[in-house]
Design a protein around this motif. Structure first.
Motif, PDB file in Angstrom:
ATOM      1  N   MET A 110       0.845  -1.204   0.000  1.00  0.00           N
ATOM      2  CA  MET A 110       0.000   0.000   0.000  1.00  0.00           C
ATOM      3  C   MET A 110       0.876   1.248   0.000  1.00  0.00           C
ATOM      4  SD  MET A 110      -3.258  -0.841   0.072  1.00  0.00           S
ATOM      5  CE  MET A 110      -4.220   0.422   0.895  1.00  0.00           C
ATOM      6  N   LEU A 111       0.552   2.190  -0.880  1.00  0.00           N
ATOM      7  CA  LEU A 111       1.241   3.473  -0.881  1.00  0.00           C
ATOM      8  C   LEU A 111       0.633   4.359   0.194  1.00  0.00           C
ATOM      9  CD1 LEU A 111       1.566   4.346  -4.682  1.00  0.00           C
ATOM     10  CD2 LEU A 111       3.336   3.466  -3.154  1.00  0.00           C
ATOM     11  N   LYS A 112       1.456   4.831   1.108  1.00  0.00           N
ATOM     12  CA  LYS A 112       0.986   5.711   2.174  1.00  0.00           C
ATOM     13  C   LYS A 112       1.045   7.163   1.693  1.00  0.00           C
ATOM     14  CE  LYS A 112       2.235   2.707   6.043  1.00  0.00           C
ATOM     15  NZ  LYS A 112       0.842   2.425   6.413  1.00  0.00           N
ATOM     16  N   ILE A 113      -0.117   7.798   1.655  1.00  0.00           N
ATOM     17  CA  ILE A 113      -0.196   9.188   1.210  1.00  0.00           C
ATOM     18  C   ILE A 113      -0.555  10.057   2.407  1.00  0.00           C
ATOM     19  CG2 ILE A 113      -1.393  10.800  -0.309  1.00  0.00           C
ATOM     20  CD1 ILE A 113      -1.597   8.550  -2.332  1.00  0.00           C
ATOM     21  N   LEU A 114       0.333  10.941   2.760  1.00  0.00           N
ATOM     22  CA  LEU A 114       0.179  11.774   3.953  1.00  0.00           C
ATOM     23  C   LEU A 114      -0.757  12.946   3.683  1.00  0.00           C
ATOM     24  CD1 LEU A 114       1.058  12.466   6.863  1.00  0.00           C
ATOM     25  CD2 LEU A 114       3.045  13.646   5.881  1.00  0.00           C
ATOM     26  N   MET A 141     -10.479  14.617   0.904  1.00  0.00           N
ATOM     27  CA  MET A 141      -9.301  14.266   0.121  1.00  0.00           C
ATOM     28  C   MET A 141      -8.871  12.839   0.423  1.00  0.00           C
ATOM     29  SD  MET A 141      -6.219  16.860  -0.650  1.00  0.00           S
ATOM     30  CE  MET A 141      -7.493  18.057  -0.929  1.00  0.00           C
ATOM     31  N   ALA A 142      -8.955  12.445   1.699  1.00  0.00           N
ATOM     32  CA  ALA A 142      -8.604  11.078   2.091  1.00  0.00           C
ATOM     33  C   ALA A 142      -9.522  10.056   1.422  1.00  0.00           C
ATOM     34  CB  ALA A 142      -8.662  10.942   3.606  1.00  0.00           C
ATOM     35  N   LYS A 143     -10.807  10.397   1.310  1.00  0.00           N
ATOM     36  CA  LYS A 143     -11.746   9.502   0.618  1.00  0.00           C
ATOM     37  C   LYS A 143     -11.337   9.318  -0.841  1.00  0.00           C
ATOM     38  CE  LYS A 143     -15.790  10.836   3.405  1.00  0.00           C
ATOM     39  NZ  LYS A 143     -17.088  11.557   3.363  1.00  0.00           N
ATOM     40  N   GLY A 144     -10.938  10.406  -1.478  1.00  0.00           N
ATOM     41  CA  GLY A 144     -10.486  10.330  -2.858  1.00  0.00           C
ATOM     42  C   GLY A 144      -9.239   9.474  -2.996  1.00  0.00           C
ATOM     43  N   ILE A 145      -8.308   9.663  -2.078  1.00  0.00           N
ATOM     44  CA  ILE A 145      -7.066   8.877  -2.090  1.00  0.00           C
ATOM     45  C   ILE A 145      -7.373   7.388  -1.972  1.00  0.00           C
ATOM     46  CG2 ILE A 145      -5.013   8.326  -0.700  1.00  0.00           C
ATOM     47  CD1 ILE A 145      -4.942  11.420  -0.057  1.00  0.00           C
ATOM     48  N   GLU A 146      -8.235   7.049  -1.031  1.00  0.00           N
ATOM     49  CA  GLU A 146      -8.498   5.637  -0.760  1.00  0.00           C
ATOM     50  C   GLU A 146      -9.431   4.995  -1.780  1.00  0.00           C
ATOM     51  OE1 GLU A 146      -9.330   5.141   3.442  1.00  0.00           O
ATOM     52  OE2 GLU A 146      -7.156   5.272   3.805  1.00  0.00           O
ATOM     53  N   SER A 147      -9.993   5.801  -2.701  1.00  0.00           N
ATOM     54  CA  SER A 147     -10.773   5.223  -3.794  1.00  0.00           C
ATOM     55  C   SER A 147      -9.855   4.678  -4.893  1.00  0.00           C
ATOM     56  CB  SER A 147     -11.717   6.275  -4.390  1.00  0.00           C
ATOM     57  OG  SER A 147     -10.998   7.234  -5.153  1.00  0.00           O
ATOM     58  N   VAL A 148      -8.569   4.995  -4.788  1.00  0.00           N
ATOM     59  CA  VAL A 148      -7.586   4.515  -5.760  1.00  0.00           C
ATOM     60  C   VAL A 148      -6.931   3.251  -5.209  1.00  0.00           C
ATOM     61  CG1 VAL A 148      -5.448   5.060  -6.992  1.00  0.00           C
ATOM     62  CG2 VAL A 148      -7.167   6.844  -6.617  1.00  0.00           C
ATOM     63  N   GLU A 149      -6.971   2.195  -5.981  1.00  0.00           N
ATOM     64  CA  GLU A 149      -6.451   0.901  -5.538  1.00  0.00           C
ATOM     65  C   GLU A 149      -4.988   0.989  -5.135  1.00  0.00           C
ATOM     66  OE1 GLU A 149      -5.921  -3.674  -7.259  1.00  0.00           O
ATOM     67  OE2 GLU A 149      -6.871  -2.119  -8.483  1.00  0.00           O
ATOM     68  N   GLY A 150      -4.685   0.407  -3.993  1.00  0.00           N
ATOM     69  CA  GLY A 150      -3.305   0.351  -3.536  1.00  0.00           C
ATOM     70  C   GLY A 150      -2.826   1.571  -2.789  1.00  0.00           C
TER      71      GLY A 150
END
Length: 201
Positions: free
Chosen positions: A1-5, A22-31
């Motif tokens: 999993m890529l951790k996006i701060l 923004m976190a919801k958008g990030i986590e809608s992307v696989e991985g």
């Protein structure tokens, strides 16, 4: 999993709500995984005035959070056209990360909130980009292919997601503000993923 701060400072909840979208958008992307972090308040002499561990909400960010992230979303309310002192104080302490080059080549976005429509959103977003550019990051904006950018009556700029809180500091995001923040999170995560895939080939 890529951790996006997703690193933010919020007093009344507006910037926090943008961070969550923004976190919801990030986590809608696989991985991709969103890691929410905040920074403590500081005094007028730029000293931390809160305990090392917050009583609730996201943990306080560390320099290791910066070093280990695959991408960064940076959010702060506006203070006279610039980021809040608490966020500036944290970034001012990141010279070790700059020396090591740990953020070079990683994508980043910025977001903000103001009380008024013309309260310095764009200058705040632009000045928040400066330390990220010094760190060697690739700063992404919000393209007008995001249709809500063309008809929002509240927040949303080509430099980053934003919210207009009004005189009473209402933290509730408009529909357009939510969509812009979500799409910015998606774009950040997709870019981080594409860069990571490029390293593997």
């Amino acid at each position: 999993m890529l951790k996006i701060l997703v690193l933010y400072y919020s007093q009344n909840g507006s910037v926090l709500n943008l961070a969550r979208e923004m976190a919801k958008g990030i986590e809608s992307v696989e991985g991709c995984e969103a890691v929410l972090r905040t920074v403590p308040k500081i005094s007028t002499v730029c000293e931390q005035v809160q305990a090392d561990i917050p009583s609730s909400g996201a943990p306080y960010a560390t320099m290791d959070d910066l070093r280990e992230c695959a991408a960064l979303a940076l959010g702060s309310p506006t203070r006279f056209g610039n980021m809040a002192a608490a966020m500036k104080y944290f970034l001012d302490g990141s010279s070790g990360v700059w020396l090591s080059g740990d953020l070079i080549g990683k994508p980043a976005v910025v977001f903000t909130s103001t009380s008024t429509m013309h309260g310095g959103q764009e200058s705040t977003l632009l000045t928040m980009m400066l330390p990220l550019l010094h760190q060697g990051m690739m700063v992404l904006g919000v393209p007008f292919s995001q249709s809500d950018m063309s008809h929002t009556q509240t927040g949303g700029t080509p430099y980053g997601a934003s919210h207009v809180a009004g005189a009473n500091g209402n933290p509730v995001l408009s529909v357009e503000e939510k969509k812009v923040a979500f799409s910015q999170g998606v774009r950040l995560a997709q870019t981080a993923r594409q860069l990571e895939m490029g390293k593997q080939h």
